[in-house]
Design an enzyme around this catalytic site. Structure first.
Site, short mmCIF file in Angstrom:
data_model
loop_
_atom_site.label_atom_id
_atom_site.label_comp_id
_atom_site.label_asym_id
_atom_site.label_seq_id
_atom_site.Cartn_x
_atom_site.Cartn_y
_atom_site.Cartn_z
N GLY A 1 0.82 -1.21 0.00
CA GLY A 1 0.00 0.00 0.00
C GLY A 1 0.85 1.26 0.00
O GLY A 1 0.48 2.28 0.60
N ALA A 2 1.99 1.21 -0.70
CA ALA A 2 2.93 2.34 -0.69
C ALA A 2 2.55 3.43 -1.70
O ALA A 2 3.28 4.40 -1.85
CB ALA A 2 4.34 1.85 -0.97
N GLY B 1 -1.40 7.50 1.10
CA GLY B 1 -1.66 7.45 2.53
C GLY B 1 -0.43 7.19 3.38
O GLY B 1 0.67 7.67 3.10
N ILE B 2 -0.62 6.41 4.44
CA ILE B 2 0.46 6.15 5.39
C ILE B 2 1.62 5.43 4.72
O ILE B 2 2.78 5.71 4.97
CB ILE B 2 -0.04 5.31 6.59
CG1 ILE B 2 -1.27 5.94 7.23
CG2 ILE B 2 1.06 5.18 7.63
CD1 ILE B 2 -1.90 5.06 8.30
N GLY B 3 1.29 4.46 3.86
CA GLY B 3 2.35 3.70 3.21
C GLY B 3 3.29 4.56 2.41
O GLY B 3 4.52 4.38 2.44
N SER C 1 -6.66 -1.46 13.79
CA SER C 1 -7.38 -0.18 13.85
C SER C 1 -7.87 0.15 15.25
O SER C 1 -8.34 -0.73 15.98
CB SER C 1 -8.60 -0.24 12.92
OG SER C 1 -9.42 0.90 13.09
N TYR D 1 -14.31 -5.00 7.81
CA TYR D 1 -12.99 -4.39 8.00
C TYR D 1 -12.43 -4.74 9.38
O TYR D 1 -11.29 -5.20 9.50
CB TYR D 1 -13.12 -2.88 7.84
CG TYR D 1 -11.82 -2.12 8.06
CD1 TYR D 1 -10.82 -2.12 7.09
CD2 TYR D 1 -11.61 -1.41 9.24
CE1 TYR D 1 -9.65 -1.41 7.29
CE2 TYR D 1 -10.43 -0.70 9.44
CZ TYR D 1 -9.46 -0.71 8.46
OH TYR D 1 -8.30 -0.02 8.67
#
Length: 286
Positions: free
Chosen positions: A8-9, A12-14, A139, A167
């Site tokens: 997930g790079a 967002g955070i990635g 989460s 989720y």
């Protein structure tokens, strides 16, 4: 220099973690589902990188894509010091479950089975490192579901589906897998799971929402934590000097309690067995 793979790079955070780690001189292997977004992210990361990052296309909902990504990583890196399983899907616009190519519900396969299989396939690269680490992601929203359990007999049953339930169900599985992997690879692998709070979405993600959802989400997005802050959390864990701060930590790297069900040893073993079967019984290095 550490060799660090981040799923997930592309956003967002990635993306923020990849930027920070590449800028610090580490070899970042940026795993992205979408090739176009991945190429844009790679250019962004490498604009600040002390050592060029590499792009790896990987769709965690597709076992064949995971296998191809693992093969590419084996060719690219002789070892893997850190794997950060960051990628996840959480689409609140869905009113009915979607199913991936492997036949499993999309959130379950992307957020749990995919990272499980990827970690297994990369375990030999991790075992080749001096002090390998796996960082999983859960989460803070699980605090609102203290009695959540794995629905072993209804994993792909649409009758209980909602985007939120699916989720958090998969995120509970990630915590439990972290605990089990720590036990199975004790002395050979360090593991931790980060309890991530609500994170501010990138502008393009917000723009893609339907008008009403975008309007309703705006106040929450303003109050959410900046992705840059959580990217630094990932980077700190990846490069932590000494033993990791705990098996389950918050965004400030303080140990926190997981949902009660995560401490059920029999349930964790059952989840491992179910996950092994669902992913084709992959071989692990430990």
């Amino acid at each position: 220099m550490l060799s660090i793979a981040i799923t997930g790079a592309g956003s967002g955070i990635g993306l923020r973690a990849a930027r920070a780690l590449a800028a610090a001189g580490h070899h970042v292997l940026a795993l992205c589902r979408d090739p176009d977004r991945g190429r844009a992210a790679l250019a962004d990361i490498n604009a600040r990188a002390a050592h060029p990052a590499d792009l790896v296309q990987a769709d965690l909902s597709a076992p064949a894509s995971i296998e191809a990504a693992a093969e590419q990583l084996a060719r690219t890196a002789g070892r893997l010091d850190v794997l950060i399983n960051n990628a996840a899907v959480f689409d609140q616009t869905l009113r009915a479950p979607q199913f991936a190519v492997d036949g499993h519900e999309l959130s379950w396969t992307t957020n749990h089975l995919g990272p499980f299989l990827l970690t297994a396939r990369l375990s030999r690269l991790l075992a080749a490192a001096d002090r390998p680490r796996v960082i999983n992601v859960a989460s803070k929203g699980l605090l609102s579901m203290p009695r959540i359990r794995i629905r072993f007999d209804q994993l792909d049953d649409p009758s209980w589906y909602s985007p939120t339930r699916a989720y958090y169900h998969a995120k509970l599985a990630q915590i439990m897998t972290t605990f089990t992997l720590a036990e199975r690879a004790a002395g050979h692998l360090e593991t931790t799971c980060v309890r991530v709070p609500a994170v501010r979405l990138d502008p393009d993600r917000v723009a893609a929402m339907p008008w009403l959802q975008r309007t309703l989400y705006a106040p929450k997005n303003r109050m959410a934590a900046p992705a840059e802050r959580l990217g630094e959390t990932y980077a700190r864990l990846a490069t932590w000097d000494g033993n990791l701060p705990g098996p389950y930590v918050d965004e400030d790297l303080r140990p926190v309690r997981a949902p009660a069900f995560a401490y059920d040893e029999a349930a964790r073993e059952r989840l491992w067995t179910v996950s092994q079967a669902a992913t084709g019984h992959p071989t692990w290095a430990w």
